[in-house]
Design a protein around this motif. Structure first.
Motif: not given
Length: 139
Positions: A73, A77, A81, A126, A130, A133
């Motif tokens: 993950m 991610f 990004c 999600v 994001l 993060y």
């Protein structure tokens, strides 16, 4: 597997082929990136009204994932990004990425219940990860 791909091969020039393969890879996993055991917990967390509590809860849930899921993950991610940084050129905003990857990375064990409502919350999870993060994955 042991297949070696030449990414300079012309068939990989269409970014939709690469992104489609990535999405298909995650969709075909026997268990999604967010394990079935965590689905309801993430949905409950994203529904929290208090943004501070919601943020802390999502971060703690991500931290509680099995190491392979957590590390995958983090890497995925981080890449997403970077994709979002070029949203003016690629038209992939945070919301667009969430719509594409939400139902793929986070899905219930059975498809019973209100799938449309689930999709809204899957996308929100999600999107939250994001947007947060650096808080969720501090280096």
């Amino acid at each position: 597997a042991d297949e070696h791909l030449d990414l300079d091969d012309g068939r990989w020039e269409d970014i939709h082929v690469v992104t489609g393969a990535l999405k298909l890879f995650f969709r075909e996993l026997p268990e999604p990136l967010v394990p079935f055991s965590h689905f309801d917990k993430f949905i409950a967390a994203i529904k929290m009204q208090d943004p501070t509590r919601r943020g802390r809860c999502v971060r703690d849930l991500v931290f509680s994932l099995p190491p392979a899921h957590h590390d995958t993950m983090k890497l995925l991610f981080h890449h997403l990004c970077r994709v979002i940084e070029y949203k003016e050129e690629n038209r992939m905003s945070v919301q667009s990425i969430a719509i594409v990857f939400g139902p793929t990375l986070l899905r219930p064990a059975s498809e019973e219940g209100n799938m449309a409502m689930h999709m809204v919350f899957q996308n929100q999870v999600v999107e939250h990860i994001l947007n947060q993060y650096s808080y969720i994955f501090p280096d």
